[in-house]
Design a protein around this motif. Structure first.
Motif, PDB file in Angstrom:
ATOM      1  N   LYS A  43       0.827  -1.202   0.000  1.00  0.00           N
ATOM      2  CA  LYS A  43       0.000   0.000   0.000  1.00  0.00           C
ATOM      3  C   LYS A  43       0.867   1.259   0.000  1.00  0.00           C
ATOM      4  O   LYS A  43       1.833   1.365   0.746  1.00  0.00           O
ATOM      5  N   GLY A  44       0.519   2.191  -0.857  1.00  0.00           N
ATOM      6  CA  GLY A  44       1.240   3.450  -0.936  1.00  0.00           C
ATOM      7  C   GLY A  44       2.362   3.469  -1.950  1.00  0.00           C
ATOM      8  O   GLY A  44       2.894   4.535  -2.263  1.00  0.00           O
ATOM      9  N   GLN A  45       2.755   2.304  -2.450  1.00  0.00           N
ATOM     10  CA  GLN A  45       3.841   2.244  -3.433  1.00  0.00           C
ATOM     11  C   GLN A  45       3.286   2.569  -4.833  1.00  0.00           C
ATOM     12  O   GLN A  45       2.440   1.859  -5.357  1.00  0.00           O
ATOM     13  N   ILE A  46       3.776   3.638  -5.423  1.00  0.00           N
ATOM     14  CA  ILE A  46       3.328   4.038  -6.756  1.00  0.00           C
ATOM     15  C   ILE A  46       4.099   3.238  -7.801  1.00  0.00           C
ATOM     16  O   ILE A  46       5.321   3.111  -7.724  1.00  0.00           O
ATOM     17  N   TYR A  47       3.370   2.727  -8.764  1.00  0.00           N
ATOM     18  CA  TYR A  47       4.016   1.877  -9.762  1.00  0.00           C
ATOM     19  C   TYR A  47       3.209   1.864 -11.053  1.00  0.00           C
ATOM     20  O   TYR A  47       2.039   2.266 -11.094  1.00  0.00           O
ATOM     21  N   THR A  48       3.850   1.379 -12.085  1.00  0.00           N
ATOM     22  CA  THR A  48       3.199   1.077 -13.352  1.00  0.00           C
ATOM     23  C   THR A  48       3.516  -0.369 -13.696  1.00  0.00           C
ATOM     24  O   THR A  48       4.653  -0.809 -13.544  1.00  0.00           O
ATOM     25  N   PHE A  49       2.510  -1.092 -14.120  1.00  0.00           N
ATOM     26  CA  PHE A  49       2.702  -2.466 -14.556  1.00  0.00           C
ATOM     27  C   PHE A  49       2.283  -2.593 -16.013  1.00  0.00           C
ATOM     28  O   PHE A  49       1.307  -1.980 -16.442  1.00  0.00           O
ATOM     29  N   GLY A  50       3.047  -3.364 -16.756  1.00  0.00           N
ATOM     30  CA  GLY A  50       2.685  -3.571 -18.151  1.00  0.00           C
ATOM     31  C   GLY A  50       3.485  -4.692 -18.768  1.00  0.00           C
ATOM     32  O   GLY A  50       4.223  -5.411 -18.086  1.00  0.00           O
ATOM     33  N   TYR A  51       3.331  -4.829 -20.082  1.00  0.00           N
ATOM     34  CA  TYR A  51       4.005  -5.889 -20.824  1.00  0.00           C
ATOM     35  C   TYR A  51       4.848  -5.312 -21.951  1.00  0.00           C
ATOM     36  O   TYR A  51       4.372  -4.472 -22.736  1.00  0.00           O
TER      37      TYR A  51
END
Length: 496
Positions: A43-51
Protein backbone atom coordinates in the motif's frame (compact mmCIF):
# COMPACT_ATOMS: atom_id res chain seq x y z
CA UNK A 1 0.76 7.31 -11.48
CA UNK A 2 4.07 8.81 -12.55
CA UNK A 3 6.22 7.17 -15.19
CA UNK A 4 9.03 9.72 -15.05
CA UNK A 5 11.03 9.92 -18.25
CA UNK A 6 10.49 6.31 -19.18
CA UNK A 7 7.39 5.97 -21.32
CA UNK A 8 7.61 7.20 -24.88
CA UNK A 9 4.89 7.55 -27.48
CA UNK A 10 4.76 3.76 -27.62
CA UNK A 11 2.23 3.96 -24.78
CA UNK A 12 -0.35 4.80 -27.42
CA UNK A 13 -0.38 1.08 -28.09
CA UNK A 14 -2.30 0.07 -24.96
CA UNK A 15 -4.51 -2.60 -26.46
CA UNK A 16 -3.81 -6.28 -25.84
CA UNK A 17 -1.59 -8.09 -28.33
CA UNK A 18 -1.91 -11.70 -29.37
CA UNK A 19 1.03 -13.87 -30.36
CA UNK A 20 0.68 -12.93 -34.02
CA UNK A 21 2.95 -13.12 -37.04
CA UNK A 22 5.07 -10.07 -37.87
CA UNK A 23 8.03 -9.39 -40.08
CA UNK A 24 11.17 -8.76 -38.08
CA UNK A 25 12.13 -5.79 -40.26
CA UNK A 26 8.74 -4.12 -39.67
CA UNK A 27 8.43 -4.76 -35.96
CA UNK A 28 8.95 -2.19 -33.23
CA UNK A 29 8.92 -3.30 -29.57
CA UNK A 30 6.11 -1.82 -27.49
CA UNK A 31 5.19 -1.38 -23.85
CA UNK A 32 1.54 -1.84 -22.97
CA UNK A 33 0.08 -0.77 -19.62
CA UNK A 34 -2.01 -3.38 -17.82
CA UNK A 35 -4.38 -2.93 -14.92
CA UNK A 36 -3.83 -6.53 -13.81
CA UNK A 37 -0.47 -6.79 -12.01
CA UNK A 38 0.92 -10.21 -11.20
CA UNK A 39 1.12 -9.55 -7.45
CA UNK A 40 -0.35 -7.41 -4.72
CA UNK A 41 1.83 -4.33 -4.24
CA UNK A 42 2.48 -2.75 -0.82
CA UNK A 43 0.00 0.00 0.00
CA UNK A 44 1.24 3.45 -0.94
CA UNK A 45 3.84 2.24 -3.43
CA UNK A 46 3.33 4.04 -6.76
CA UNK A 47 4.02 1.88 -9.76
CA UNK A 48 3.20 1.08 -13.35
CA UNK A 49 2.70 -2.47 -14.56
CA UNK A 50 2.68 -3.57 -18.15
CA UNK A 51 4.01 -5.89 -20.82
CA UNK A 52 6.96 -5.46 -23.14
CA UNK A 53 6.18 -7.04 -26.48
CA UNK A 54 9.19 -8.19 -28.49
CA UNK A 55 9.98 -10.69 -31.20
CA UNK A 56 10.37 -14.26 -30.05
CA UNK A 57 13.25 -14.82 -32.49
CA UNK A 58 14.91 -11.67 -33.72
CA UNK A 59 16.75 -13.63 -36.41
CA UNK A 60 13.57 -14.95 -38.00
CA UNK A 61 11.65 -12.72 -40.44
CA UNK A 62 8.43 -14.58 -39.62
CA UNK A 63 8.85 -14.62 -35.86
CA UNK A 64 5.85 -14.37 -33.56
CA UNK A 65 5.86 -11.87 -30.72
CA UNK A 66 6.03 -12.65 -27.04
CA UNK A 67 5.31 -10.66 -23.89
CA UNK A 68 7.34 -10.16 -20.74
CA UNK A 69 5.84 -8.41 -17.70
CA UNK A 70 7.51 -5.31 -16.29
CA UNK A 71 7.03 -3.29 -13.10
CA UNK A 72 8.21 0.31 -12.87
CA UNK A 73 8.29 1.36 -9.21
CA UNK A 74 8.47 5.05 -8.39
CA UNK A 75 11.20 6.07 -5.97
CA UNK A 76 10.23 7.05 -2.45
CA UNK A 77 12.41 10.12 -2.95
CA UNK A 78 10.41 13.13 -4.24
CA UNK A 79 13.51 14.13 -6.23
CA UNK A 80 14.89 10.80 -7.42
CA UNK A 81 18.05 10.37 -9.40
CA UNK A 82 17.35 10.06 -13.10
CA UNK A 83 19.11 6.74 -13.66
CA UNK A 84 16.81 3.88 -12.61
CA UNK A 85 17.87 0.38 -11.59
CA UNK A 86 16.77 -2.55 -13.75
CA UNK A 87 16.54 -5.83 -11.87
CA UNK A 88 16.13 -9.43 -12.95
CA UNK A 89 16.76 -12.55 -10.87
CA UNK A 90 18.67 -15.78 -11.40
CA UNK A 91 17.84 -19.26 -12.55
CA UNK A 92 17.79 -19.71 -15.42
CA UNK A 93 14.05 -20.20 -15.17
CA UNK A 94 13.28 -18.22 -12.01
CA UNK A 95 10.63 -15.50 -11.94
CA UNK A 96 11.44 -11.91 -11.04
CA UNK A 97 7.82 -10.89 -10.49
CA UNK A 98 7.38 -12.14 -6.88
CA UNK A 99 9.89 -9.48 -5.80
CA UNK A 100 7.20 -6.89 -6.51
CA UNK A 101 5.43 -7.79 -3.25
CA UNK A 102 8.37 -6.67 -1.13
CA UNK A 103 9.14 -3.20 -2.40
CA UNK A 104 8.93 -1.78 1.13
CA UNK A 105 12.12 -3.73 1.89
CA UNK A 106 14.11 -2.64 -1.15
CA UNK A 107 16.48 0.17 -0.16
CA UNK A 108 17.13 1.09 -3.79
CA UNK A 109 13.80 2.98 -3.94
CA UNK A 110 15.14 5.52 -1.44
CA UNK A 111 17.18 7.06 -4.25
CA UNK A 112 15.84 6.09 -7.67
CA UNK A 113 13.14 4.24 -9.54
CA UNK A 114 13.34 0.46 -9.62
CA UNK A 115 12.31 -1.63 -12.61
CA UNK A 116 11.59 -5.36 -12.53
CA UNK A 117 11.64 -7.31 -15.78
CA UNK A 118 10.67 -10.94 -16.17
CA UNK A 119 12.96 -13.17 -18.22
CA UNK A 120 11.29 -14.58 -21.31
CA UNK A 121 9.97 -18.09 -20.88
CA UNK A 122 9.58 -17.85 -17.10
CA UNK A 123 6.40 -18.10 -15.05
CA UNK A 124 4.59 -14.81 -15.79
CA UNK A 125 5.91 -14.37 -19.32
CA UNK A 126 3.83 -15.22 -22.37
CA UNK A 127 4.58 -17.92 -23.30
CA UNK A 128 5.71 -19.72 -20.18
CA UNK A 129 8.01 -22.69 -20.84
CA UNK A 130 6.81 -24.94 -18.03
CA UNK A 131 7.72 -28.62 -17.80
CA UNK A 132 5.62 -30.40 -15.15
CA UNK A 133 6.84 -33.62 -16.77
CA UNK A 134 10.33 -32.85 -15.45
CA UNK A 135 9.10 -32.14 -11.93
CA UNK A 136 7.23 -35.44 -11.94
CA UNK A 137 10.42 -37.23 -12.98
CA UNK A 138 12.31 -35.61 -10.08
CA UNK A 139 9.57 -36.72 -7.69
CA UNK A 140 9.54 -40.29 -8.97
CA UNK A 141 13.34 -40.60 -8.94
CA UNK A 142 13.42 -39.52 -5.27
CA UNK A 143 11.02 -42.19 -4.04
CA UNK A 144 12.63 -44.96 -1.94
CA UNK A 145 11.47 -47.79 -4.21
CA UNK A 146 12.74 -46.21 -7.42
CA UNK A 147 15.18 -48.32 -9.44
CA UNK A 148 18.11 -45.99 -10.17
CA UNK A 149 18.93 -48.00 -13.28
CA UNK A 150 15.86 -46.40 -14.88
CA UNK A 151 16.77 -42.82 -13.99
CA UNK A 152 18.24 -41.78 -17.35
CA UNK A 153 15.28 -43.18 -19.26
CA UNK A 154 12.85 -41.44 -16.89
CA UNK A 155 14.33 -37.99 -17.50
CA UNK A 156 14.84 -38.53 -21.22
CA UNK A 157 11.14 -39.35 -21.57
CA UNK A 158 10.27 -36.25 -19.54
CA UNK A 159 12.40 -34.05 -21.82
CA UNK A 160 10.80 -35.53 -24.95
CA UNK A 161 7.29 -35.03 -23.61
CA UNK A 162 7.94 -31.43 -22.58
CA UNK A 163 9.67 -30.54 -25.84
CA UNK A 164 6.81 -31.98 -27.90
CA UNK A 165 4.22 -30.11 -25.82
CA UNK A 166 6.01 -26.75 -26.12
CA UNK A 167 6.67 -27.10 -29.83
CA UNK A 168 3.03 -28.07 -30.40
CA UNK A 169 2.21 -24.70 -28.84
CA UNK A 170 4.30 -23.09 -31.56
CA UNK A 171 7.21 -22.12 -29.29
CA UNK A 172 10.65 -21.73 -30.83
CA UNK A 173 12.95 -23.24 -28.19
CA UNK A 174 16.01 -21.66 -29.86
CA UNK A 175 14.72 -18.21 -28.93
CA UNK A 176 15.16 -18.59 -25.19
CA UNK A 177 18.78 -17.65 -24.56
CA UNK A 178 20.75 -15.18 -22.48
CA UNK A 179 21.40 -13.11 -25.61
CA UNK A 180 17.68 -12.74 -26.29
CA UNK A 181 16.95 -11.79 -22.68
CA UNK A 182 19.67 -9.13 -22.87
CA UNK A 183 18.11 -7.86 -26.09
CA UNK A 184 14.72 -7.69 -24.33
CA UNK A 185 16.22 -5.44 -21.64
CA UNK A 186 17.86 -3.30 -24.32
CA UNK A 187 14.50 -2.98 -26.09
CA UNK A 188 12.84 -1.99 -22.81
CA UNK A 189 15.41 0.75 -22.28
CA UNK A 190 14.76 2.06 -25.79
CA UNK A 191 10.98 1.88 -25.53
CA UNK A 192 10.88 3.68 -22.17
CA UNK A 193 13.27 6.37 -23.36
CA UNK A 194 15.77 5.73 -20.58
CA UNK A 195 18.93 7.76 -21.11
CA UNK A 196 21.08 6.02 -18.49
CA UNK A 197 20.47 3.12 -16.13
CA UNK A 198 22.00 0.75 -13.60
CA UNK A 199 21.80 -3.04 -13.53
CA UNK A 200 21.20 -5.27 -10.51
CA UNK A 201 21.67 -8.96 -11.24
CA UNK A 202 22.07 -12.13 -9.19
CA UNK A 203 23.50 -15.56 -9.95
CA UNK A 204 22.52 -16.62 -13.50
CA UNK A 205 21.32 -13.14 -14.43
CA UNK A 206 24.87 -11.84 -14.00
CA UNK A 207 25.45 -13.54 -17.39
CA UNK A 208 22.71 -11.29 -18.78
CA UNK A 209 24.56 -8.29 -17.35
CA UNK A 210 27.80 -9.37 -19.01
CA UNK A 211 26.09 -9.70 -22.40
CA UNK A 212 24.51 -6.25 -21.98
CA UNK A 213 27.88 -4.74 -21.07
CA UNK A 214 29.44 -6.29 -24.16
CA UNK A 215 26.69 -5.78 -26.73
CA UNK A 216 24.72 -2.74 -25.47
CA UNK A 217 27.05 -0.75 -23.20
CA UNK A 218 26.06 2.78 -24.21
CA UNK A 219 23.46 3.54 -21.55
CA UNK A 220 24.76 1.43 -18.68
CA UNK A 221 26.00 3.62 -15.82
CA UNK A 222 26.92 0.89 -13.31
CA UNK A 223 26.36 -2.80 -12.60
CA UNK A 224 26.03 -4.88 -9.45
CA UNK A 225 26.64 -8.60 -9.91
CA UNK A 226 25.67 -10.58 -6.84
CA UNK A 227 27.16 -14.12 -6.90
CA UNK A 228 28.51 -13.75 -10.43
CA UNK A 229 28.74 -16.54 -12.99
CA UNK A 230 31.42 -15.58 -15.55
CA UNK A 231 30.59 -16.30 -19.19
CA UNK A 232 33.89 -18.11 -19.59
CA UNK A 233 33.34 -20.57 -16.73
CA UNK A 234 32.12 -24.07 -17.57
CA UNK A 235 29.85 -24.44 -14.57
CA UNK A 236 29.29 -28.19 -14.82
CA UNK A 237 32.98 -29.02 -14.96
CA UNK A 238 33.60 -27.48 -11.54
CA UNK A 239 30.40 -27.89 -9.54
CA UNK A 240 31.31 -30.96 -7.46
CA UNK A 241 34.82 -29.74 -6.72
CA UNK A 242 33.47 -26.32 -5.72
CA UNK A 243 30.98 -27.96 -3.37
CA UNK A 244 33.62 -30.01 -1.57
CA UNK A 245 36.17 -27.21 -1.42
CA UNK A 246 33.66 -24.84 0.13
CA UNK A 247 32.48 -27.41 2.66
CA UNK A 248 36.09 -28.14 3.56
CA UNK A 249 36.76 -24.43 4.10
CA UNK A 250 33.79 -24.02 6.42
CA UNK A 251 34.79 -27.03 8.54
CA UNK A 252 38.40 -25.87 8.63
CA UNK A 253 37.15 -22.51 9.89
CA UNK A 254 35.22 -24.34 12.60
CA UNK A 255 38.42 -26.11 13.66
CA UNK A 256 40.27 -22.80 13.83
CA UNK A 257 37.65 -21.38 16.20
CA UNK A 258 38.30 -22.43 19.79
CA UNK A 259 34.71 -23.12 20.84
CA UNK A 260 33.75 -24.90 17.65
CA UNK A 261 36.87 -27.04 17.66
CA UNK A 262 36.32 -27.93 21.32
CA UNK A 263 32.72 -28.96 20.64
CA UNK A 264 33.44 -30.79 17.39
CA UNK A 265 37.09 -31.84 17.31
CA UNK A 266 38.48 -32.97 13.96
CA UNK A 267 35.07 -32.32 12.42
CA UNK A 268 36.42 -31.98 8.88
CA UNK A 269 38.30 -35.28 8.79
CA UNK A 270 35.53 -37.14 10.60
CA UNK A 271 32.84 -35.89 8.23
CA UNK A 272 34.76 -36.60 5.06
CA UNK A 273 35.75 -40.05 6.32
CA UNK A 274 32.09 -40.67 7.14
CA UNK A 275 31.02 -39.71 3.60
CA UNK A 276 33.57 -42.13 2.15
CA UNK A 277 32.41 -44.93 4.44
CA UNK A 278 28.73 -44.37 3.61
CA UNK A 279 29.52 -44.31 -0.10
CA UNK A 280 30.77 -47.87 0.37
CA UNK A 281 28.15 -48.89 2.94
CA UNK A 282 25.03 -46.71 2.54
CA UNK A 283 23.25 -45.34 5.59
CA UNK A 284 19.85 -47.00 6.07
CA UNK A 285 17.19 -44.53 7.19
CA UNK A 286 13.53 -45.38 7.75
CA UNK A 287 10.82 -42.71 7.82
CA UNK A 288 7.04 -42.65 7.85
CA UNK A 289 5.42 -41.74 4.54
CA UNK A 290 3.00 -38.89 5.44
CA UNK A 291 0.70 -39.91 2.57
CA UNK A 292 -0.10 -43.43 3.71
CA UNK A 293 1.52 -43.81 7.12
CA UNK A 294 3.75 -46.67 5.94
CA UNK A 295 7.45 -46.93 6.78
CA UNK A 296 9.78 -46.24 3.87
CA UNK A 297 13.49 -46.99 3.78
CA UNK A 298 16.15 -44.92 2.04
CA UNK A 299 19.79 -45.90 1.50
CA UNK A 300 21.98 -42.80 1.55
CA UNK A 301 25.50 -42.46 0.20
CA UNK A 302 28.01 -39.65 0.55
CA UNK A 303 26.58 -37.89 -2.49
CA UNK A 304 23.24 -37.72 -0.65
CA UNK A 305 24.57 -36.80 2.79
CA UNK A 306 26.63 -33.82 1.55
CA UNK A 307 23.27 -32.03 1.37
CA UNK A 308 23.70 -31.22 5.06
CA UNK A 309 26.08 -28.55 3.78
CA UNK A 310 24.73 -27.79 0.31
CA UNK A 311 21.09 -27.26 1.31
CA UNK A 312 21.85 -24.87 4.18
CA UNK A 313 21.01 -21.20 3.72
CA UNK A 314 23.06 -18.25 4.94
CA UNK A 315 20.88 -18.11 8.06
CA UNK A 316 21.75 -21.77 8.77
CA UNK A 317 25.51 -21.63 8.16
CA UNK A 318 26.41 -21.26 11.84
CA UNK A 319 24.61 -24.54 12.60
CA UNK A 320 26.28 -26.66 9.89
CA UNK A 321 29.05 -28.16 12.11
CA UNK A 322 26.44 -28.86 14.79
CA UNK A 323 24.18 -30.64 12.28
CA UNK A 324 27.09 -32.64 10.89
CA UNK A 325 28.12 -33.68 14.38
CA UNK A 326 24.55 -34.83 15.08
CA UNK A 327 24.78 -37.09 12.04
CA UNK A 328 28.16 -38.46 13.09
CA UNK A 329 26.72 -39.23 16.54
CA UNK A 330 23.85 -41.17 14.99
CA UNK A 331 21.16 -38.49 15.41
CA UNK A 332 19.23 -38.73 12.12
CA UNK A 333 16.43 -36.28 12.97
CA UNK A 334 17.50 -33.62 10.46
CA UNK A 335 18.15 -36.20 7.75
CA UNK A 336 14.68 -37.64 8.30
CA UNK A 337 13.11 -34.20 7.92
CA UNK A 338 14.77 -33.83 4.53
CA UNK A 339 13.62 -37.28 3.45
CA UNK A 340 10.01 -36.69 4.48
CA UNK A 341 9.96 -33.60 2.25
CA UNK A 342 10.57 -35.87 -0.75
CA UNK A 343 6.99 -37.15 -0.45
CA UNK A 344 5.54 -33.72 -1.19
CA UNK A 345 3.64 -33.49 -4.45
CA UNK A 346 5.77 -32.62 -7.52
CA UNK A 347 5.93 -29.00 -8.63
CA UNK A 348 4.60 -27.47 -11.84
CA UNK A 349 7.98 -27.33 -13.59
CA UNK A 350 7.92 -23.53 -13.71
CA UNK A 351 10.48 -22.17 -16.17
CA UNK A 352 12.07 -25.57 -16.66
CA UNK A 353 11.82 -25.41 -20.45
CA UNK A 354 13.54 -22.03 -20.45
CA UNK A 355 16.28 -23.49 -18.23
CA UNK A 356 16.74 -26.38 -20.64
CA UNK A 357 17.05 -24.06 -23.62
CA UNK A 358 19.61 -21.81 -21.92
CA UNK A 359 21.71 -24.62 -20.51
CA UNK A 360 21.68 -26.82 -23.60
CA UNK A 361 22.62 -23.90 -25.88
CA UNK A 362 25.16 -22.13 -23.66
CA UNK A 363 26.69 -24.45 -21.07
CA UNK A 364 26.47 -28.06 -22.20
CA UNK A 365 28.18 -27.53 -25.61
CA UNK A 366 31.32 -26.20 -23.96
CA UNK A 367 31.68 -29.03 -21.45
CA UNK A 368 34.46 -31.58 -21.78
CA UNK A 369 32.98 -35.07 -21.47
CA UNK A 370 36.31 -36.26 -20.11
CA UNK A 371 36.33 -33.61 -17.39
CA UNK A 372 32.70 -34.36 -16.51
CA UNK A 373 33.39 -38.09 -16.21
CA UNK A 374 36.42 -37.40 -14.03
CA UNK A 375 34.50 -34.96 -11.84
CA UNK A 376 31.76 -37.53 -11.27
CA UNK A 377 34.13 -40.14 -9.84
CA UNK A 378 37.10 -38.07 -8.70
CA UNK A 379 36.06 -37.53 -5.10
CA UNK A 380 35.61 -40.65 -2.91
CA UNK A 381 33.39 -38.69 -0.52
CA UNK A 382 30.67 -38.19 -3.15
CA UNK A 383 31.45 -40.76 -5.84
CA UNK A 384 28.68 -40.84 -8.44
CA UNK A 385 27.50 -37.29 -7.81
CA UNK A 386 27.07 -35.95 -11.35
CA UNK A 387 28.26 -32.36 -11.80
CA UNK A 388 26.00 -31.65 -14.79
CA UNK A 389 22.73 -29.77 -14.67
CA UNK A 390 21.51 -31.65 -17.76
CA UNK A 391 23.20 -34.70 -19.24
CA UNK A 392 24.31 -34.84 -22.87
CA UNK A 393 21.43 -37.08 -23.90
CA UNK A 394 18.90 -34.63 -22.47
CA UNK A 395 20.40 -31.77 -24.47
CA UNK A 396 20.44 -33.95 -27.59
CA UNK A 397 16.71 -34.46 -27.12
CA UNK A 398 16.14 -30.74 -26.52
CA UNK A 399 18.23 -30.09 -29.68
CA UNK A 400 18.63 -26.32 -29.56
CA UNK A 401 21.35 -24.54 -31.50
CA UNK A 402 24.69 -23.93 -29.82
CA UNK A 403 25.54 -20.27 -29.24
CA UNK A 404 28.70 -18.79 -30.75
CA UNK A 405 32.11 -19.18 -29.11
CA UNK A 406 32.05 -15.59 -27.85
CA UNK A 407 29.43 -16.60 -25.29
CA UNK A 408 32.11 -18.67 -23.56
CA UNK A 409 34.69 -15.89 -23.45
CA UNK A 410 35.29 -13.23 -20.79
CA UNK A 411 33.80 -9.78 -21.21
CA UNK A 412 36.19 -6.83 -21.16
CA UNK A 413 34.66 -3.60 -19.91
CA UNK A 414 35.41 -0.34 -18.13
CA UNK A 415 31.85 0.09 -16.85
CA UNK A 416 31.90 0.35 -13.02
CA UNK A 417 30.99 -3.02 -11.53
CA UNK A 418 30.50 -4.20 -7.97
CA UNK A 419 30.98 -7.95 -7.53
CA UNK A 420 29.41 -9.41 -4.38
CA UNK A 421 30.24 -12.88 -3.06
CA UNK A 422 29.27 -15.02 -0.10
CA UNK A 423 32.29 -16.62 1.57
CA UNK A 424 30.70 -20.09 1.66
CA UNK A 425 28.94 -19.96 -1.71
CA UNK A 426 29.63 -23.24 -3.51
CA UNK A 427 27.34 -22.44 -6.46
CA UNK A 428 29.22 -19.33 -7.60
CA UNK A 429 32.41 -19.40 -5.52
CA UNK A 430 34.51 -16.40 -4.54
CA UNK A 431 37.26 -17.38 -6.97
CA UNK A 432 34.98 -16.75 -9.95
CA UNK A 433 34.35 -13.13 -8.96
CA UNK A 434 38.06 -12.67 -8.29
CA UNK A 435 38.86 -13.89 -11.80
CA UNK A 436 36.43 -11.39 -13.32
CA UNK A 437 38.28 -8.42 -11.85
CA UNK A 438 41.11 -8.97 -14.33
CA UNK A 439 38.75 -8.23 -17.22
CA UNK A 440 36.63 -5.50 -15.62
CA UNK A 441 38.95 -2.54 -15.20
CA UNK A 442 36.64 -0.60 -12.87
CA UNK A 443 35.45 -3.46 -10.72
CA UNK A 444 35.28 -3.83 -6.95
CA UNK A 445 34.75 -7.01 -4.97
CA UNK A 446 33.03 -7.46 -1.61
CA UNK A 447 33.07 -10.82 0.19
CA UNK A 448 30.49 -11.34 2.94
CA UNK A 449 32.09 -13.50 5.59
CA UNK A 450 30.02 -16.45 6.72
CA UNK A 451 27.37 -15.98 4.03
CA UNK A 452 26.34 -18.19 1.13
CA UNK A 453 24.66 -17.57 -2.25
CA UNK A 454 23.12 -14.19 -3.28
CA UNK A 455 23.93 -11.95 -0.29
CA UNK A 456 21.68 -9.09 -1.52
CA UNK A 457 18.67 -11.34 -0.91
CA UNK A 458 19.60 -12.09 2.71
CA UNK A 459 16.49 -10.59 4.31
CA UNK A 460 17.66 -11.26 7.84
CA UNK A 461 20.57 -8.87 7.26
CA UNK A 462 20.27 -6.35 4.38
CA UNK A 463 23.92 -5.26 4.56
CA UNK A 464 24.72 -6.45 1.04
CA UNK A 465 21.71 -4.55 -0.28
CA UNK A 466 22.97 -1.48 1.55
CA UNK A 467 26.39 -1.91 -0.08
CA UNK A 468 24.78 -2.21 -3.51
CA UNK A 469 22.70 0.93 -2.88
CA UNK A 470 25.80 2.86 -1.86
CA UNK A 471 27.59 1.67 -5.00
CA UNK A 472 24.76 2.84 -7.25
CA UNK A 473 25.10 6.28 -5.65
CA UNK A 474 28.87 6.34 -6.10
CA UNK A 475 30.09 3.68 -8.55
CA UNK A 476 33.68 4.90 -8.63
CA UNK A 477 34.75 3.46 -5.31
CA UNK A 478 34.36 0.37 -3.16
CA UNK A 479 31.28 0.85 -0.96
CA UNK A 480 31.84 0.86 2.78
CA UNK A 481 28.46 1.08 4.50
CA UNK A 482 28.39 1.23 8.29
CA UNK A 483 26.81 -2.21 8.44
CA UNK A 484 30.04 -3.79 7.16
CA UNK A 485 31.83 -2.68 10.31
CA UNK A 486 28.97 -4.01 12.41
CA UNK A 487 29.09 -7.48 10.92
CA UNK A 488 30.50 -9.82 13.51
CA UNK A 489 32.69 -12.76 12.67
CA UNK A 490 30.64 -15.90 12.27
CA UNK A 491 30.24 -17.69 15.58
CA UNK A 492 29.43 -21.33 15.04
CA UNK A 493 26.58 -22.79 17.08
CA UNK A 494 27.73 -25.42 19.59
CA UNK A 495 24.74 -25.81 21.95
CA UNK A 496 27.03 -25.15 24.92
Amino acid sequence: MRLGIYLSTFLLFISSFSLKQKKASDFTPTFTISENPTHKIPKGQIYTFGYLEVLENRKSPSSKTIKVPVYIFKSRNPNPKKDPIIYTVGGPGSSTMPSAQYMNSYQYLDDRDFILIEQRGTYYAEPHLDCPEWSLAIYESNQPNFDSRNKDELFENAARACKEKLENRGIDLNAFTTNEIAADIHDLVQVLGIEEYNLLTISYSTKIAQVLMRDYPEKIRSVVMDSPLPLEVNYDEESVGNLLQTAEKLLADCESEENCNYAFPLIKRRFFDYLIEKTKNPLEVSVQNPKNGERETFYLKGKDLISIFSSASTEEVARIPFEINKLLDGDLSSVKEQLISLFQEPGDGAGRGMRLSVWCAEENPFNSSEVIENETYKYPEVTGLSPVVFKDEICKIWSVKTVSEIENEPVESDIPVLLISGEYDHETPVKWAESMTTHLSKSYHLIFKGWKHTPTTNWSNPCAMEAASEFFNNPNRLPNPLCLNELENLEFYTDY
